[in-house]
Design a protein around this motif. Structure first.
Motif, PDB file in Angstrom:
ATOM      1  N   THR A  44      41.828  37.364  46.284  1.00 25.56           N
ATOM      2  CA  THR A  44      42.416  37.879  45.053  1.00 25.56           C
ATOM      3  C   THR A  44      41.916  37.055  43.874  1.00 25.56           C
ATOM      4  O   THR A  44      41.558  35.887  44.021  1.00 25.56           O
ATOM      5  CB  THR A  44      43.951  37.838  45.113  1.00 25.56           C
ATOM      6  OG1 THR A  44      44.390  36.469  45.121  1.00 25.56           O
ATOM      7  CG2 THR A  44      44.469  38.555  46.349  1.00 25.56           C
ATOM      8  N   ARG A  45      41.891  37.679  42.726  1.00 28.35           N
ATOM      9  CA  ARG A  45      41.460  36.995  41.496  1.00 28.35           C
ATOM     10  C   ARG A  45      42.388  37.391  40.363  1.00 28.35           C
ATOM     11  O   ARG A  45      42.357  38.522  39.900  1.00 28.35           O
ATOM     12  CB  ARG A  45      40.010  37.347  41.145  1.00 28.35           C
ATOM     13  CG  ARG A  45      39.521  36.729  39.839  1.00 28.35           C
ATOM     14  CD  ARG A  45      38.034  37.013  39.605  1.00 28.35           C
ATOM     15  NE  ARG A  45      37.737  38.429  39.592  1.00 28.35           N
ATOM     16  CZ  ARG A  45      37.779  39.190  38.480  1.00 28.35           C
ATOM     17  NH1 ARG A  45      38.134  38.664  37.323  1.00 28.35           N
ATOM     18  NH2 ARG A  45      37.485  40.472  38.559  1.00 28.35           N
ATOM     19  N   LYS A  46      43.192  36.463  39.906  1.00 23.54           N
ATOM     20  CA  LYS A  46      44.100  36.684  38.784  1.00 23.54           C
ATOM     21  C   LYS A  46      43.572  35.944  37.573  1.00 23.54           C
ATOM     22  O   LYS A  46      43.304  34.748  37.637  1.00 23.54           O
ATOM     23  CB  LYS A  46      45.503  36.193  39.133  1.00 23.54           C
ATOM     24  CG  LYS A  46      46.523  36.423  38.029  1.00 23.54           C
ATOM     25  CD  LYS A  46      47.897  35.914  38.430  1.00 23.54           C
ATOM     26  CE  LYS A  46      48.913  36.133  37.315  1.00 23.54           C
ATOM     27  NZ  LYS A  46      50.253  35.614  37.691  1.00 23.54           N
ATOM     28  N   VAL A  47      43.386  36.653  36.466  1.00 23.89           N
ATOM     29  CA  VAL A  47      42.833  36.058  35.255  1.00 23.89           C
ATOM     30  C   VAL A  47      43.882  35.164  34.589  1.00 23.89           C
ATOM     31  O   VAL A  47      44.997  35.602  34.302  1.00 23.89           O
ATOM     32  CB  VAL A  47      42.358  37.145  34.275  1.00 23.89           C
ATOM     33  CG1 VAL A  47      41.873  36.514  32.974  1.00 23.89           C
ATOM     34  CG2 VAL A  47      41.264  37.997  34.907  1.00 23.89           C
ATOM     35  N   ILE A  48      43.512  33.919  34.365  1.00 19.11           N
ATOM     36  CA  ILE A  48      44.386  32.958  33.676  1.00 19.11           C
ATOM     37  C   ILE A  48      43.973  32.825  32.214  1.00 19.11           C
ATOM     38  O   ILE A  48      44.796  32.835  31.303  1.00 19.11           O
ATOM     39  CB  ILE A  48      44.348  31.589  34.372  1.00 19.11           C
ATOM     40  CG1 ILE A  48      44.778  31.727  35.839  1.00 19.11           C
ATOM     41  CG2 ILE A  48      45.223  30.573  33.636  1.00 19.11           C
ATOM     42  CD1 ILE A  48      46.155  32.311  36.035  1.00 19.11           C
ATOM     43  N   ASP A  49      42.681  32.678  31.974  1.00 22.00           N
ATOM     44  CA  ASP A  49      42.139  32.569  30.617  1.00 22.00           C
ATOM     45  C   ASP A  49      40.857  33.380  30.589  1.00 22.00           C
ATOM     46  O   ASP A  49      39.798  32.905  31.012  1.00 22.00           O
ATOM     47  CB  ASP A  49      41.881  31.099  30.261  1.00 22.00           C
ATOM     48  CG  ASP A  49      41.462  30.921  28.801  1.00 22.00           C
ATOM     49  OD1 ASP A  49      40.867  31.850  28.225  1.00 22.00           O
ATOM     50  OD2 ASP A  49      41.730  29.847  28.222  1.00 22.00           O
ATOM     51  N   GLY A  50      40.947  34.616  30.115  1.00 20.50           N
ATOM     52  CA  GLY A  50      39.792  35.494  30.122  1.00 20.50           C
ATOM     53  C   GLY A  50      38.669  35.001  29.231  1.00 20.50           C
ATOM     54  O   GLY A  50      37.493  35.180  29.538  1.00 20.50           O
ATOM     55  N   TYR A  51      39.009  34.352  28.125  1.00 27.84           N
ATOM     56  CA  TYR A  51      37.994  33.867  27.185  1.00 27.84           C
ATOM     57  C   TYR A  51      37.121  32.806  27.841  1.00 27.84           C
ATOM     58  O   TYR A  51      35.912  32.778  27.669  1.00 27.84           O
ATOM     59  CB  TYR A  51      38.676  33.308  25.948  1.00 27.84           C
ATOM     60  CG  TYR A  51      37.718  32.917  24.840  1.00 27.84           C
ATOM     61  CD1 TYR A  51      37.185  33.881  23.984  1.00 27.84           C
ATOM     62  CD2 TYR A  51      37.345  31.590  24.655  1.00 27.84           C
ATOM     63  CE1 TYR A  51      36.313  33.527  22.970  1.00 27.84           C
ATOM     64  CE2 TYR A  51      36.476  31.230  23.638  1.00 27.84           C
ATOM     65  CZ  TYR A  51      35.955  32.200  22.808  1.00 27.84           C
ATOM     66  OH  TYR A  51      35.088  31.846  21.817  1.00 27.84           O
TER      67      TYR A  51
END
Length: 294
Positions: A44-51
């Motif tokens: 799984t991959r959860k975005v924490i800081d997209g920038y």
């Protein structure tokens, strides 16, 4: 087997495309199997800081792909998108890339039944980590991009590698055996052409190794560089941001001059989706674009 992030599930389909069933999984990104195909591994991959492209990864071991239960899990913090490979050994070994705050680790995870355990970490050069990949079918060379503008070229037969003196966010290998690049050093610059030895190759229309119009796409991991392709007839196709997050596909002639078309901002196609990337042109001149949901 499909990591369905829209519906937050791992879905399974038969060869005709009929949905067989699913297992709820939050932010599924990768799926693989070991020797026992009843056991399913999902990253799984959860975005924490997209920038900054910082994500949380989790490796899940399921007892089935359809209606399965999580029987082991292990979590990581990482950068960019991970890649997974499962060795079908006994016990299975899972390799996961881009682990660490800078994506600087490749980790070796052993499946010990009810637990997943890291047994080794390999430090990798984060400059040479890969986000995009291109292959040259005639030379067997492989080009990778690290998410910014670093390019590394591998010999696909020997594995020998070298960082290129030229950088780029996006790359295409033309039928003329030249390299075409955008995003070499900034957010807005023209398509650049050089040979396989990185010597500049001028366009006849401009007298320079740069085409007639600057391409705006921003500079960095996934930040709006959305695709570059050189068709078999030598025409150059590129997604271009003509206004904030608004794109058409522009076309340049083989001589580097810009074709004017009647779609938005002079594009041959557009406006096109701003959330995805990718661009190819086939021998008949058909254009292929990835779009959200398609």
């Amino acid at each position: 087997y499909v990591c369905d992030r829209v519906n937050q599930r791992l879905a399974a389909y038969d060869p005709s495309g009929r949905l067989l069933g699913s297992t709820p999984v939050e932010w599924p990104d990768l799926v693989a199997f070991g020797e026992d195909e009843r056991i399913t591994y999902v990253v799984t991959r959860k975005v924490i800081d997209g920038y900054k492209a910082i994500n949380e990864f989790e490796v899940l071991k399921l007892d089935a792909a359809v209606g399965g239960n999580v029987i082991a899990r292990i979590g990581f913090r990482g950068m960019n998108s991970p890649q997974m490979a499962v060795s079908a050994t006994s016990p299975p070994v899972i390799w996961l890339s881009n682990v660490g705050n800078q994506g600087e680790k490749l980790v070796r995870i052993k499946d010990r039944g009810e637990t997943l355990v890291v047994t080794d970490e390999i430090a990798v050069d984060s400059d040479a980590g890969f986000v995009k990949l291109w292959t040259d079918p005639l030379t067997d060379d492989v080009y990778i991009n690290n998410g910014w503008n670093r390019l590394t070229r591998y010999n696909g037969l020997t594995g020998e590698s070298a960082k290129l003196a030229e950088g780029a966010i996006d790359l295409a290998i033309g039928p003329d055996r030249n390299l075409y690049m955008i995003g070499r050093a900034g957010w807005k610059e023209p398509v650049y052409r050089c040979d396989l030895q990185l010597n500049p190759v001028p366009f006849s229309a401009t007298g320079k190794p740069t085409a007639a119009k600057e391409i705006y796409g921003r500079y960095g991991m996934g930040w709006s560089n959305k695709g570059l392709a050189v068709a078999p007839d030598g025409r150059i196709f590129v997604r271009h941001m003509y206004d904030w997050t608004k794109y058409p596909v522009l076309v340049f002639r083989p001589d580097g001059s810009l074709e004017e078309h009647d779609h938005v901002a002079g594009g041959i196609v557009g406006p096109v989706d701003d959330q995805t990337g990718g661009l190819c042109v086939d021998r008949q001149g058909n254009i292929y674009l990835s779009m959200a949901g398609h």
